[in-house]
Write a protein that holds these residues in place. Structure first.
Motif, mmCIF file in Angstrom:
data_model
loop_
_atom_site.group_PDB
_atom_site.id
_atom_site.type_symbol
_atom_site.label_atom_id
_atom_site.label_comp_id
_atom_site.label_asym_id
_atom_site.label_seq_id
_atom_site.Cartn_x
_atom_site.Cartn_y
_atom_site.Cartn_z
ATOM 1 N N GLN A 9 0.831 -1.205 0.000
ATOM 2 C CA GLN A 9 0.000 0.000 0.000
ATOM 3 C C GLN A 9 0.868 1.259 0.000
ATOM 4 O O GLN A 9 0.562 2.238 -0.697
ATOM 5 C CB GLN A 9 -0.921 -0.011 1.222
ATOM 6 N N VAL A 10 1.951 1.239 0.765
ATOM 7 C CA VAL A 10 2.862 2.386 0.792
ATOM 8 C C VAL A 10 3.518 2.568 -0.576
ATOM 9 O O VAL A 10 3.597 3.686 -1.109
ATOM 10 C CB VAL A 10 3.927 2.197 1.893
ATOM 11 N N PHE A 11 3.996 1.469 -1.168
ATOM 12 C CA PHE A 11 4.654 1.551 -2.476
ATOM 13 C C PHE A 11 3.705 2.105 -3.543
ATOM 14 O O PHE A 11 4.081 2.984 -4.334
ATOM 15 C CB PHE A 11 5.163 0.168 -2.878
ATOM 16 N N VAL A 12 2.468 1.603 -3.563
ATOM 17 C CA VAL A 12 1.485 2.080 -4.531
ATOM 18 C C VAL A 12 1.228 3.566 -4.353
ATOM 19 O O VAL A 12 1.133 4.330 -5.326
ATOM 20 C CB VAL A 12 0.170 1.264 -4.410
ATOM 21 N N ARG A 13 1.133 4.014 -3.107
ATOM 22 C CA ARG A 13 0.878 5.425 -2.863
ATOM 23 C C ARG A 13 2.059 6.294 -3.315
ATOM 24 O O ARG A 13 1.868 7.398 -3.840
ATOM 25 C CB ARG A 13 0.585 5.645 -1.368
ATOM 26 N N VAL A 14 3.287 5.787 -3.141
ATOM 27 C CA VAL A 14 4.468 6.525 -3.602
ATOM 28 C C VAL A 14 4.427 6.684 -5.116
ATOM 29 O O VAL A 14 4.669 7.777 -5.660
ATOM 30 C CB VAL A 14 5.756 5.805 -3.163
ATOM 31 N N PHE A 20 8.167 10.719 -2.379
ATOM 32 C CA PHE A 20 8.095 10.199 -1.016
ATOM 33 C C PHE A 20 7.390 11.193 -0.099
ATOM 34 O O PHE A 20 6.602 10.809 0.769
ATOM 35 C CB PHE A 20 9.500 9.902 -0.475
ATOM 36 N N SER A 21 7.691 12.468 -0.280
ATOM 37 C CA SER A 21 7.133 13.471 0.625
ATOM 38 C C SER A 21 5.610 13.561 0.471
ATOM 39 O O SER A 21 4.885 13.666 1.465
ATOM 40 C CB SER A 21 7.775 14.831 0.383
ATOM 41 N N GLU A 22 5.096 13.542 -0.759
ATOM 42 C CA GLU A 22 3.653 13.631 -0.963
ATOM 43 C C GLU A 22 2.964 12.353 -0.471
ATOM 44 O O GLU A 22 1.894 12.424 0.139
ATOM 45 C CB GLU A 22 3.339 13.862 -2.443
ATOM 46 N N ALA A 23 3.591 11.203 -0.727
ATOM 47 C CA ALA A 23 3.019 9.952 -0.229
ATOM 48 C C ALA A 23 2.984 9.954 1.296
ATOM 49 O O ALA A 23 2.011 9.500 1.915
ATOM 50 C CB ALA A 23 3.832 8.765 -0.743
ATOM 51 N N PRO A 31 8.479 11.293 5.671
ATOM 52 C CA PRO A 31 9.134 10.892 4.409
ATOM 53 C C PRO A 31 10.216 9.845 4.608
ATOM 54 O O PRO A 31 10.376 8.944 3.783
ATOM 55 C CB PRO A 31 9.725 12.212 3.886
ATOM 56 N N SER A 32 10.971 9.952 5.709
ATOM 57 C CA SER A 32 12.036 8.972 5.946
ATOM 58 C C SER A 32 11.456 7.577 6.187
ATOM 59 O O SER A 32 12.034 6.572 5.742
ATOM 60 C CB SER A 32 12.891 9.400 7.143
ATOM 61 N N THR A 33 10.314 7.503 6.876
ATOM 62 C CA THR A 33 9.682 6.201 7.112
ATOM 63 C C THR A 33 9.226 5.580 5.799
ATOM 64 O O THR A 33 9.421 4.384 5.550
ATOM 65 C CB THR A 33 8.477 6.352 8.062
ATOM 66 N N VAL A 34 8.615 6.394 4.941
ATOM 67 C CA VAL A 34 8.164 5.898 3.644
ATOM 68 C C VAL A 34 9.356 5.410 2.823
ATOM 69 O O VAL A 34 9.316 4.340 2.204
ATOM 70 C CB VAL A 34 7.387 6.998 2.893
ATOM 71 N N SER A 35 10.420 6.179 2.811
ATOM 72 C CA SER A 35 11.616 5.802 2.055
ATOM 73 C C SER A 35 12.198 4.490 2.566
ATOM 74 O O SER A 35 12.599 3.625 1.781
ATOM 75 C CB SER A 35 12.658 6.915 2.149
ATOM 76 N N LYS A 36 12.238 4.335 3.882
ATOM 77 C CA LYS A 36 12.790 3.109 4.466
ATOM 78 C C LYS A 36 11.922 1.897 4.121
ATOM 79 O O LYS A 36 12.431 0.802 3.887
ATOM 80 C CB LYS A 36 12.890 3.254 5.982
#
Length: 298
Positions: A9-14, A20-23, A31-36
């Motif tokens: 779900q995170v990847f699709v949103r990115v 990363f920041s908008e997702a 953003p760092s959590t999404v990137s990780k």
């Protein structure tokens, strides 16, 4: 804990957000959590899914495959959730019910025709047995049981109290006399159940507490209906629920002896699931429990 669906779900949103920041803003994450999380997916798969630059993100060939497959899988998960929720909300399907022979015949079966007029799409899979069944193993939805509750995994709705009466027929008393004390039971033909102990006992009130009294008789049966019929036939004494014999006592077919000496047991509807039970089970309980409470109360 494996949470690949959440990572998807995170990847699709990115991918859909383009950064990363908008997702992260849409997901209420940093953003760092999404990137990780995306980096963790890539490490697990040993492939690069996104090409990163200071201005934009682009999918690699593997990233395109992962994105398309993720969309399909997440849509299927949504379909599963919707299907289960709709099935639980529909007043249809099968409710598996177990109860004793006596309670089923005298209390539950008479109200089923009215239940089906209200819920014609619900099938009642009814099993009558005085043996205790495992609700989990037998995949039973509702069990009506007499006695102390022991399984904390189940939820209970109280039906009432089953008062036990020791009864016999006029013909039996004419031949064998009427027991005047509990000790007199030793010389009477006491009909019993065969599923609790090898040596049958009757719980009797003595000095304000319940004591198991050994009794003997010519019949051991696995259900109360058989004992009831044999008592009516004058074979011996039987210890039965008050709702089972009250019409016979009123009509003079049976008479109670040692009034106040027998015991009483709570009666409950047991079921699994608590507040998350399927709607068909909730409908069955909401319909039957008040009517059964009125029946037991007499």
């Amino acid at each position: 804990m494996d949470n690949r669906a959440g990572e998807m779900q995170v990847f699709v949103r990115v991918v859909e957000a383009g950064s990363f920041s908008e997702a992260a803003r849409l997901l209420r994450m940093t953003p760092s959590t999404v990137s990780k999380l995306v980096a963790r997916i890539e490490r697990r798969l040993c492939v690069r899914l996104l090409e990163r630059s200071t201005r934009h993100l682009s999918l690699t060939a593997e990233g395109h495959v992962y994105y398309e497959r993720s969309l399909a899988l997440l849509a299927e998960l949504d379909d599963i959730d919707r299907g289960v929720m709709q099935g639980a909300a529909a007043t249809g399907g099968t409710v598996r019910v177990t109860t004793t022979v006596t309670f089923g015949v005298h209390a539950l079966e008479p109200i089923l025709p009215e239940f089906w007029r209200a819920y014609p799409n619900i099938v009642v899979d009814l099993s009558l047995s005085d043996e205790i069944v495992d609700l989990y193993f037998d995949r039973t939805d509702v069990a009506f049981r007499t006695g102390t509750l022991q399984d904390s995994r189940m939820t209970a709705r109280r039906i009432g109290v089953s008062h036990r009466k020791i009864v016999g027929s006029p013909a039996y008393f004419e031949r064998h006399g009427i027991p005047a004390t509990v000790d007199d039971l030793a010389r009477h033909n006491c009909l019993g159940f065969n599923f609790r102990r090898l040596a049958p006992v009757w719980p009797i009130k003595e000095s304000g507490r319940i004591v198991d009294r050994n009794v003997r008789g010519s019949l051991l049966a696995n259900n109360g209906e058989t004992l009831h019929r044999m008592a009516l036939a004058g074979v011996g004494l039987a210890r039965l629920a008050d709702y089972h014999v009250r019409d016979d006592i009123a009509a003079g077919r049976l008479a109670e002896v040692l009034s106040g000496e027998s015991d009483e047991e709570p009666l409950h509807a047991l079921f699994l699931g608590g507040m998350r039970m399927p709607q068909r089970v909730r409908a069955f309980l909401d319909f039957t429990v008040p009517r059964l409470q009125a029946f037991v109360a007499g």
